[in-house]
Design an enzyme around this catalytic site. Structure first.
Site, short mmCIF file in Angstrom:
data_model
loop_
_atom_site.label_atom_id
_atom_site.label_comp_id
_atom_site.label_asym_id
_atom_site.label_seq_id
_atom_site.Cartn_x
_atom_site.Cartn_y
_atom_site.Cartn_z
N CYS A 52 0.84 -1.20 0.00
CA CYS A 52 0.00 0.00 0.00
C CYS A 52 0.87 1.25 0.00
O CYS A 52 0.53 2.27 -0.59
CB CYS A 52 -0.92 0.02 1.22
N CYS A 108 13.49 8.43 -7.57
CA CYS A 108 12.05 8.14 -7.56
C CYS A 108 11.52 8.61 -6.21
O CYS A 108 11.98 9.62 -5.70
CB CYS A 108 11.79 6.65 -7.81
#
Ligand code: ZN
Length: 482
Positions: free
Chosen positions: A284, A440
């Site tokens: 998640c 990232c």
């Protein structure tokens, strides 16, 4: 006067007293005096012929007097008589249901007027012991509703602290709880909903070393974890202990639920004998989740838990329920027990708990970073150094391999956006001699992009350690984190 010790299951009949002094010169007289004072106890101890029930042993001090006859055995003033019902055998006595107080009867009145629940069902709920693994997205609705429903003993396993990013879905925690242990925050809410509960806090990471000892005291285990090593650990421990495992999982807009290891039904390993390779299925934290979704799935788990306790309805056994929130559709797949399952099949190879991090190929949380260089951590660069290079106007290419919707949340000025999925197609656009820095969100995806370039023969490729999250911590603290 001789004293009679009252065992726990019988104390409900003696006004919770653990010892009662009675008059009498033999054990028989003493027991008669006791059951005259507490008539409800009489039918628990004696059968219709007035003989002591076969599952109750009577001791005078340390002596078993079953075969000596209670009436013939003298009892003196200093003597202690012990009633010892059999418990492991699951006798009627050991399972004597807990009594509901007047307050509880009022509290649960909407349950009590359902014929399928009633007083008996509510007593079963009160007697039940349920362990929730995880006080996060799934654990939140589970904890709130199972507390409200009157499940008498709830255990919680978690070692995390409440974070701002949890609040979008973990509704058992409030904004003021950020930074607190999840266990403390969750237990406080549950106890506030229902002061009649017993809550056991297990502030630890569930592991092969502690899982059996923690799970063994519970009737039902509810899996609300978010990682594969713990899923396999919970599954194997439930199969080994013969405990039902109420399973739920969530990702973005989709969820799954089923009940594993219940009365000969399939287990998690029957469904997924092996975990996916590390990194294939994002968590998640990496992939995101609709905040409402764990509510839906957690409440399906809570419903199954209550049904199992009450013994009503059709349990979700041998069926995998799939939920698609966007299509608002439920689907059901048949699950079969795998006769070759290594933990619940006919030829079992797993007969005790194993190393689940090794099995899933992921490092233990908190373990030291691998000492040796791997393709993904080679040539890292710190965010402060990248900032200095930008400030100096050094000639280099800064590439951001996140997704466009992440780029809109925050970005480093000058970074070129090429999502990782499209990255291989763009490799030919770069100069193999150029100095390249890739980032990232946290450094995992950029590590993969660096690996792709190095394999293509690029020599000066560096991964920005910790990603844009590290940038927000160390370089630009006004930058939002996500
Ligand atoms: Zn199995």
């Amino acid at each position: 006067m001789p004293k009679i010790l009252i065992p726990t299951p019988l104390r409900q009949f003696t006004g919770k007293q653990d010892a009662v002094s009675v008059s009498g010169t033999t054990v028989g007289e003493a027991l008669n005096a006791l059951t005259t004072e507490y008539p409800d106890l009489r039918k628990q101890i004696f059968n219709d012929e007035g003989r002591i029930r076969s599952f109750v042993n009577v001791y005078l001090n340390d002596e078993d007097i079953r075969y000596m006859g209670k009436d013939a055995t003298p009892a003196r003033d200093a003597d202690t008589i012990s009633l010892v019902p059999s418990i492991a055998g699951g006798s009627a006595l050991a399972e004597a249901p807990p009594v509901l107080s007047k307050d509880e009867i009022l509290r649960y009145s909407r349950h009590l007027i359902i014929p399928e629940v009633g007083i008996d069902g509510q007593q079963k709920l009160k007697a039940a012991k349920v362990l929730l693994i995880g006080a996060g997205g799934l654990g939140a609705p589970l904890g709130l509703y199972l507390s409200a429903a009157g499940v008498g003993t709830l255990g919680l396993v978690d070692f995390d602290v409440v974070d701002f990013t949890n609040l979008q879905r973990q509704v058992i925690h409030s904004t003021k709880d950020v930074g607190r242990a999840k266990l403390d925050s969750a237990a406080e809410k549950m106890q506030a909903i229902n002061p009649h509960l017993t809550i056991h806090r297990h502030e630890t990471a569930l592991s092969s070393e502690n899982a059996l000892a923690i799970l063994k005291d519970y009737d039902i285990v509810v899996d609300g974890t978010d990682n594969f090593p713990t899923r396999y650990l919970v599954n194997d421990a439930c199969v080994l202990l013969g405990k039902p495992n109420v399973y739920g999982s969530i990702f973005r807009f989709e969820g799954q639920a089923t009940v594993f290891a219940y009365e000969g039904g399939p287990c998690y390993r029957c469904l997924y004998p092996e975990p996916p390779p590390p990194g294939l299925v994002p968590s998640c934290a990496e992939g995101g989740v609709l905040g409402i979704l764990p509510g839906t799935i957690g409440l399906i788990q809570a419903t199954e838990t209550v049904k199992l306790i009450l013994g009503i309805g059709e349990p979700l056994v041998g069926r995998l329920l799939l939920y698609d929130a966007l299509g608002m559709k439920f689907r059901e797949l048949k699950l079969r027990k795998n006769p070759e399952c290594p933990v619940c099949g006919e030829h079992r190879t797993i007969t005790r708990l194993i190393d689940y991090h090794q099995f899933c190929g992921v490092p233990r949380p908190g373990a030291a970073a691998p000492a040796q260089e791997t393709p993904l951590n080679r040539n890292e660069i710190d965010v402060t150094e990248v900032k200095a290079m930008l400030d100096r106007g050094d000639e280099f290419v800064l590439i951001d391999v996140r997704e466009p919707h992440e780029y809109r949340i925050c970005k480093i000025p000058g970074a070129k956006l090429i999502p990782l999925g499209e990255f291989p197609r763009h490799v030919g656009e770069f100069n193999p001699e150029a100095d390249i820095v890739i980032h990232c969100r946290s450094g995992v995806r950029s590590g993969k992009a660096c690996h792709i370039l190095r394999q293509a023969g690029f020599g000066k490729v560096r991964n920005m350690r910790g990603g844009i999250l590290a940038w927000a911590d160390k370089v630009d603290t006004s930058m939002p984190k996500y």
